[in-house]
Design an enzyme around this catalytic site. Structure first.
Site, mmCIF file in Angstrom:
data_model
loop_
_atom_site.group_PDB
_atom_site.id
_atom_site.type_symbol
_atom_site.label_atom_id
_atom_site.label_comp_id
_atom_site.label_asym_id
_atom_site.label_seq_id
_atom_site.Cartn_x
_atom_site.Cartn_y
_atom_site.Cartn_z
ATOM 1 N N VAL A 15 0.837 -1.202 0.000
ATOM 2 C CA VAL A 15 0.000 0.000 0.000
ATOM 3 C C VAL A 15 0.876 1.259 0.000
ATOM 4 C CG1 VAL A 15 -1.795 1.278 1.222
ATOM 5 C CG2 VAL A 15 -1.898 -1.214 1.135
ATOM 6 N N LYS A 107 -7.255 -1.040 10.009
ATOM 7 C CA LYS A 107 -8.549 -1.466 10.588
ATOM 8 C C LYS A 107 -8.386 -1.979 12.020
ATOM 9 C CE LYS A 107 -7.326 -5.581 8.256
ATOM 10 N NZ LYS A 107 -7.250 -6.294 7.034
ATOM 11 N N GLU A 131 -10.488 5.929 5.034
ATOM 12 C CA GLU A 131 -11.248 5.309 3.935
ATOM 13 C C GLU A 131 -10.666 3.950 3.545
ATOM 14 O OE1 GLU A 131 -14.205 6.826 2.165
ATOM 15 O OE2 GLU A 131 -14.120 4.651 2.126
ATOM 16 N N VAL A 134 -11.504 -0.010 5.373
ATOM 17 C CA VAL A 134 -12.623 -0.938 5.127
ATOM 18 C C VAL A 134 -12.903 -1.010 3.627
ATOM 19 C CG1 VAL A 134 -15.054 -1.443 5.603
ATOM 20 C CG2 VAL A 134 -13.666 -0.284 7.332
ATOM 21 N N ASP A 203 -11.165 -10.572 10.469
ATOM 22 C CA ASP A 203 -10.901 -9.407 9.604
ATOM 23 C C ASP A 203 -12.230 -8.703 9.289
ATOM 24 O OD1 ASP A 203 -9.066 -8.038 7.466
ATOM 25 O OD2 ASP A 203 -10.783 -8.741 6.329
ATOM 26 N N LYS A 207 -13.669 -4.739 10.431
ATOM 27 C CA LYS A 207 -14.226 -3.781 9.460
ATOM 28 C C LYS A 207 -15.677 -3.459 9.802
ATOM 29 C CE LYS A 207 -11.093 -5.533 5.913
ATOM 30 N NZ LYS A 207 -10.922 -6.553 4.876
ATOM 31 N N GLY A 304 -5.534 -4.855 -2.317
ATOM 32 C CA GLY A 304 -4.629 -4.600 -3.440
ATOM 33 C C GLY A 304 -4.016 -3.218 -3.278
HETATM 34 N N1 HSE Z 1 -7.121 -10.147 3.783
HETATM 35 C C1 HSE Z 1 -8.003 -9.076 3.481
HETATM 36 C C2 HSE Z 1 -9.051 -9.618 2.511
HETATM 37 C C3 HSE Z 1 -7.258 -7.924 2.885
HETATM 38 O O1 HSE Z 1 -8.967 -10.780 2.115
HETATM 39 O O2 HSE Z 1 -9.985 -8.923 2.173
HETATM 40 C C4 HSE Z 1 -7.932 -6.609 3.016
HETATM 41 O O3 HSE Z 1 -8.204 -6.248 4.325
#
Ligand code: HSE
Length: 439
Positions: A15, A107, A131, A134, A203, A207, A304
């Site tokens: 990123v 996050k 931004e 999430v 994860d 979010k 990404g």
């Molecule tokens: N591992 C996360 C996903 C990456 O698969 O969406 C983005 O937070």
């Protein structure tokens, strides 16, 4: 033209390096849009010498994230290090305390400390923008924080983890098992370093807690979320769902109920004709139900480098323009403690798959236990495929899959009925239960 906005960038992974690229490539466009340039002036990361495929020599290297946050030459800190603790936390706090706005993609940090950080940002009169934290490139934070202020939200739900959506899509499309699809997701670099964080739903939960706070004004509280992952989902479930007009997705759902704000993450059957059911592969999507608008679904890349950097740069553009709102859309002091709606009170339809002994009386026993809990069935199917028939031939009582869809009932009723069925010894193994989410 006004002075450029001077950026300190902490973190040079996928990123971070994409942020550098976007700011370099989009320099003129951004200057025209914001009325001033946005320039990286100083950077930091764990390893200085690492090859990153982007020329970083022109940027001043600072020893660590905390020193960067305090560096008087930067106007704003971009934190793309990750992790709920230090050095990310210390750097963000230091920047805010020094009166510098912060843009973060973190996050975990927000889910754990978002409340305090929002209060700190407000106290110092600076922006805290996130931004990118999430759904990567989808502008869901801005949409919830700014775009629908004339509305009360009733429900937010979404596919917030690309890895899980990729796995479920591949299983269904290529008729592969869960483990094989997970390995493929890891090979392609979608999954987090610890894939259980993705597949067990954590994860998504982080979010979801951010989205729930924006929509419902609740304090961020990861403990207020019921979490269940996708590792128990089998091809048999996906096939059965398909036959019944549904598709299975890992959803994060935050919904206003009489008992409070229900926040839950679990595999969910969604009608095949719903917008969210069309979203396949690593793509993310969020559906917003609000009072005065039809349901709105935003679909796009959830991860990404460039997609996430696009969100970071958009946050920087707001700061360059002098736009600053409360981080969670209202003063931190007005955010309320979450009244957690207990999961056993959840109401909705259920998919239940049992391996039932193929003997007279089994169906009657199951039906009686459901009736005792006032559960009404929309459909019931006993599946006997060819292989199962062969395996069962001559063996009276060999288990056969029984698939049921209930009308709306409560979680408590389903759990009680299934415990009773297990005690009756008419099924083998654990029942599979998947909640249904209607559009
Ligand atoms: N591992 C996360 C996903 C990456 O698969 O969406 C983005 O937070």
């Amino acid at each position: 033209m006004a002075e450029p906005l001077k950026v300190g960038l902490a973190g040079l992974g996928t990123v971070g390096t994409s942020v550098v690229r976007l700011l370099e490539d989009g320099r003129d466009k951004l200057s025209a849009r914001c009325g001033r340039a946005i320039e990286v002036v100083a950077i930091t990361a764990r390893a200085r010498g690492k090859k990153r495929g982007v020329d970083l020599k022109k940027y001043r290297w600072v020893g660590d994230p905390l020193a960067l946050a305090r560096d008087p030459s930067i106007d704003v800190l971009v934190e793309v290090i990750g992790g709920a603790g230090d050095p990310a936390k210390a750097a963000v706090e230091a920047a805010l305390a020094a009166g510098k706005p912060v843009v973060t993609a973190n996050k975990a940090l927000l889910a754990r400390h978002g409340q305090k950080l929002a209060a700190l940002a407000e106290r110092h009169g600076v922006a805290l923008n996130f931004e990118a934290a999430v759904a990567g490139g989808i502008p869901i934070i801005k949409t919830l924080r700014e775009g629908l202020n004339g509305n009360a939200f009733t429900r937010i739900y979404g596919i917030l983890n690309g890895t899980c959506n990729y796995i479920l899509s591949r299983m269904e499309h290529d008729r592969l098992g869960f483990e094989e699809c997970l390995r493929e997701a890891q090979r392609l670099g979608y999954a987090e370093a610890d894939p259980s964080f993705d597949v067990e739903g954590h994860d998504t939960a982080q979010k979801l807690s951010i989205l729930a706070s924006l929509a419902f004004g609740t304090k961020l509280d990861p403990h207020a979320i019921y979490v269940e992952g996708i590792s128990s989902i089998t091809l048999a479930d996906l096939d059965a769902a398909n036959g019944l007009g549904y598709r299975v997705k890992l959803l994060g759902v935050a919904v206003k109920t009489e008992a409070g704000i229900e926040q839950r993450v679990h595999p969910t059957m969604v009608p095949k004709d719903s917008a969210i059911a069309q979203v396949m592969g690593v793509t993310n999507a969020v559906t917003i139900d609000a009072e005065r608008v039809m349901p709105i679904t935003l679909v796009g890349p959830g991860a990404g480098g460039l997609a996430t950097a696009s969100a970071v740069v958009s946050d920087l553009a707001d700061i360059a323009r002098g736009v600053r709102g409360a981080p969670f859309g209202r003063p931190a002091s007005r955010m309320t403690a979450t009244r957690k709606a207990p999961m056993q009170h959840h109401e909705g339809g259920y998919y239940i798959r049992l391996l039932a002994r193929d003997r007279p009386g089994t169906a009657a026993t199951i039906a009686r236990r459901l009736a005792q809990q006032n559960i009404s069935l929309e459909s019931i199917v006993q599946r006997h495929d060819a292989a199962e028939k062969r395996a069962a031939s001559g063996r009276s009582g060999a288990p056969v899959p029984v698939i049921m869809i209930t009308y709306a009932t409560s979680e408590d009723a389903v759990r009680r009925a299934l415990s009773a069925v297990r005690r009756d010894r008419v099924i083998s193994g654990r029942p599979q239960v998947i909640r249904i989410e209607k559009n």
